[in-house]
Design a protein around this motif. Structure first.
Motif, PDB file in Angstrom:
ATOM      1  N   GLY A   1      -5.771  -2.490  -1.999  1.00  0.00           N
ATOM      2  CA  GLY A   1      -6.787  -2.181  -1.003  1.00  0.00           C
ATOM      3  C   GLY A   1      -7.642  -3.393  -0.675  1.00  0.00           C
ATOM      4  O   GLY A   1      -7.952  -3.655   0.498  1.00  0.00           O
ATOM      5  N   PHE A   2      -8.009  -4.168  -1.701  1.00  0.00           N
ATOM      6  CA  PHE A   2      -8.810  -5.382  -1.476  1.00  0.00           C
ATOM      7  C   PHE A   2      -8.043  -6.411  -0.653  1.00  0.00           C
ATOM      8  O   PHE A   2      -8.577  -6.990   0.299  1.00  0.00           O
TER       9      PHE A   2
ATOM     10  N   GLU B   1      -4.890   2.862 -11.736  1.00  0.00           N
ATOM     11  CA  GLU B   1      -5.980   2.656 -10.775  1.00  0.00           C
ATOM     12  C   GLU B   1      -6.049   1.222 -10.274  1.00  0.00           C
ATOM     13  O   GLU B   1      -6.396   0.968  -9.110  1.00  0.00           O
ATOM     14  N   SER B   2      -5.727   0.256 -11.135  1.00  0.00           N
ATOM     15  CA  SER B   2      -5.842  -1.163 -10.770  1.00  0.00           C
ATOM     16  C   SER B   2      -4.927  -1.528  -9.608  1.00  0.00           C
ATOM     17  O   SER B   2      -5.255  -2.412  -8.804  1.00  0.00           O
TER      18      SER B   2
ATOM     19  N   ALA C   1       0.828  -1.210   0.000  1.00  0.00           N
ATOM     20  CA  ALA C   1       0.000   0.000   0.000  1.00  0.00           C
ATOM     21  C   ALA C   1       0.859   1.254   0.000  1.00  0.00           C
ATOM     22  O   ALA C   1       0.548   2.241  -0.674  1.00  0.00           O
TER      23      ALA C   1
ATOM     24  N   THR D   1      -6.565   3.145   0.523  1.00  0.00           N
ATOM     25  CA  THR D   1      -5.871   2.701  -0.694  1.00  0.00           C
ATOM     26  C   THR D   1      -6.867   2.449  -1.819  1.00  0.00           C
ATOM     27  O   THR D   1      -6.682   2.918  -2.948  1.00  0.00           O
ATOM     28  N   ALA D   2      -7.915   1.699  -1.510  1.00  0.00           N
ATOM     29  CA  ALA D   2      -8.909   1.394  -2.538  1.00  0.00           C
ATOM     30  C   ALA D   2      -9.650   2.642  -3.001  1.00  0.00           C
ATOM     31  O   ALA D   2     -10.103   2.710  -4.157  1.00  0.00           O
TER      32      ALA D   2
ATOM     33  N   SER E   1      -6.612   0.062   4.198  1.00  0.00           N
ATOM     34  CA  SER E   1      -7.140  -0.642   3.025  1.00  0.00           C
ATOM     35  C   SER E   1      -8.233   0.183   2.346  1.00  0.00           C
ATOM     36  O   SER E   1      -8.315   0.236   1.110  1.00  0.00           O
TER      37      SER E   1
ATOM     38  N   PHE F   1      -4.098   0.365  -6.980  1.00  0.00           N
ATOM     39  CA  PHE F   1      -4.722   0.791  -5.729  1.00  0.00           C
ATOM     40  C   PHE F   1      -5.912  -0.097  -5.366  1.00  0.00           C
ATOM     41  O   PHE F   1      -6.090  -0.476  -4.201  1.00  0.00           O
ATOM     42  N   TYR F   2      -6.724  -0.459  -6.351  1.00  0.00           N
ATOM     43  CA  TYR F   2      -7.882  -1.308  -6.076  1.00  0.00           C
ATOM     44  C   TYR F   2      -7.455  -2.679  -5.545  1.00  0.00           C
ATOM     45  O   TYR F   2      -8.008  -3.169  -4.552  1.00  0.00           O
ATOM     46  N   SER F   3      -6.479  -3.309  -6.193  1.00  0.00           N
ATOM     47  CA  SER F   3      -6.082  -4.669  -5.806  1.00  0.00           C
ATOM     48  C   SER F   3      -5.413  -4.701  -4.434  1.00  0.00           C
ATOM     49  O   SER F   3      -5.703  -5.580  -3.616  1.00  0.00           O
TER      50      SER F   3
END
Length: 453
Positions: free
Chosen positions: A206-207, A199-200, A55, A119-120, A116, A202-204
């Motif tokens: 965060g998940f 963007e991907s 992160a 981040t997401a 998390s 940060f999404y991954s």
């Protein structure tokens, strides 16, 4: 003879009790993790440290792409990257103090849930309006604020839940998780950046961080397996009042440790924040996964080796203070030797080798100042580690921002690498002269008998 050496070097490798009767061990052991529980917590904390750095590295990995998309200058990028350290400064002491009082497990859980979500949510914040620079700086500030409690809580857990003879290797194992996180963020992040956009990443991350927090809650903190609050330790004869805590700073060894930690944190944060940009601009034809993966891949075995070597030398009877200084010499002194050639013109393979050696040797600090706080002040290791980590974050903020300014004004990376070398040399010199490992958090330590494990 054994007792004399122990009194001179602190409690590393030994347990301290109010009397020589072995029956007195029970009150201290009530806070230690049972072996089966420690075997579950340690890999969980390793994964948590890994995800924390994933992160943290998301923004440096994406900085070049985001700067192009949002038309940021180097000064703007330095402001965004430095925002993390502003937030990181504020929660260090608080997180460590709370962990010293009640244990750090739930502190780590709450921290992970929060970072998390941040981040997401970062890509969503970037698209809210025209003030992208301010929003991204705020997101980094909140990230630092929420991650600031992690390592002080980890230091407190190590001091309160783990036997003394295993702390050096444990801290090195946890720190190796940070390098694995950097490795994964650099390797997978570079591939995702090219294939799916910034963007991907940060999404991954965060998940995955949210999933880790959920596992911690389900497996450790929910229902009957929930750990009880920290019981008063035998060391509570030294109460952590404000006066007592401030009295620690009359000790030259404490200030030497704090200053050395500040220096190595600031240089590490500078490398962490700016290396992707350095390689991207200096070697534009190079593959991103090479320079974002190899240095951190080398750091993982180096961290484990450093922790093992430091504990091994101490178990063989070497002075704890001498071992801490030797490990710090490699972390700050020898590593700087590999930094200096980067001020000139070097080929891409040579630059990767020099950076890999630098990052690898820096991990030896896990057997030096990073664990020295548990030698000097085990009863308040979390709070004191939080204090010196706060100062390290603040100095990191200054160096990251200053580095961006130097690059923008001089159009050269030589000033940045020279600055890193100077800061390392200064911190190492202070620690070698004034550093020690004698315990200083007891009002009358000379009257406390010592029992070998």
């Amino acid at each position: 003879m054994a007792d004399k050496q122990t009194l001179g070097e602190g409690s590393n490798g030994f347990k301290v009790h109010n009397s020589g009767d072995s029956s007195e061990e029970e009150p201290e052991d009530q806070n230690l993790w049972p072996r089966h529980l420690a075997q579950k917590w340690i890999p969980m904390l390793f994964m948590g440290t890994c995800l924390l750095y994933c992160a943290r590295m998301a923004m440096p990995i994406c900085a070049v792409t985001m700067a192009t998309s949002f038309h940021w200058t180097k000064i703007d990028s330095g402001l965004v990257l430095g925002g993390f350290f502003w937030g990181y400064c504020f929660t260090q002491i608080l997180g460590g103090h709370i962990s010293d009082k009640v244990g750090g497990e739930r502190v780590l859980f709450i921290s992970a849930v929060s970072w998390s979500l941040i981040t997401a949510g970062t890509p969503l914040l970037a698209k809210l309006g025209s003030h992208t620079l301010a929003l991204m700086t705020m997101a980094r500030f909140l990230m630092g604020l929420l991650q600031g409690v992690f390592f002080p809580s980890l230091a407190s857990l190590c001091s309160q839940r783990v036997v003394e003879g295993e702390r050096g290797f444990l801290m090195s194992t946890m720190n190796s998780g940070s390098f694995l996180g950097t490795l994964l963020a650099g390797g997978m992040g570079s591939l995702m950046l090219d294939s799916y956009g910034w963007e991907s990443i940060f999404y991954s991350i965060g998940f995955l961080s949210g999933l880790w927090a959920l596992l911690v809650w389900q497996c450790f903190l929910k229902g009957e397996v929930s750990l009880k609050q920290m019981e008063p330790s035998v060391d509570s004869q030294w109460s952590l009042s404000r006066t007592r805590f401030l009295s620690l700073f009359k000790e030259p060894a404490v200030w030497a440790m704090v200053f050395a930690h500040m220096c190595i944190c600031s240089t590490s944060y500078t490398l962490l924040s700016w290396l992707p940009t350095y390689f991207k601009e200096s070697y534009p034809q190079a593959k991103g996964w090479v320079y974002n993966v190899i240095p951190w891949f080398c750091a993982i075995p180096s961290a484990l080796c450093g922790g093992y070597v430091s504990d091994f030398f101490i178990s063989q009877g070497y002075s704890v203070a001498a071992v801490r200084k030797i490990m710090q010499f490699f972390a700050m002194g020898v590593s700087s030797i590999f930094i200096m050639p980067l001020s000139g013109v070097v080929s891409f393979p040579s630059a990767v080798i020099f950076i890999s050696a630098t990052v690898g040797l820096t991990t030896f600090s896990s057997g030096g100042v990073s664990v020295n706080v548990q030698d000097l002040t085990p009863s308040c290791a979390g709070a004191l580690f939080g204090f010196m980590n706060m100062l390290g974050a603040f100095m990191g903020l200054l160096m990251v921002s200053l580095s961006g300014y130097l690059i923008e004004v001089t159009l050269s990376w030589a000033w940045v690498f020279s600055l890193i070398t100077l800061v390392n040399a200064t911190g190492l010199g202070i620690f070698l002269i004034f550093g020690d490992a004698r315990r200083v958090d007891l009002s009358d330590y000379s009257q406390v008998p010592v029992i070998r494990l």
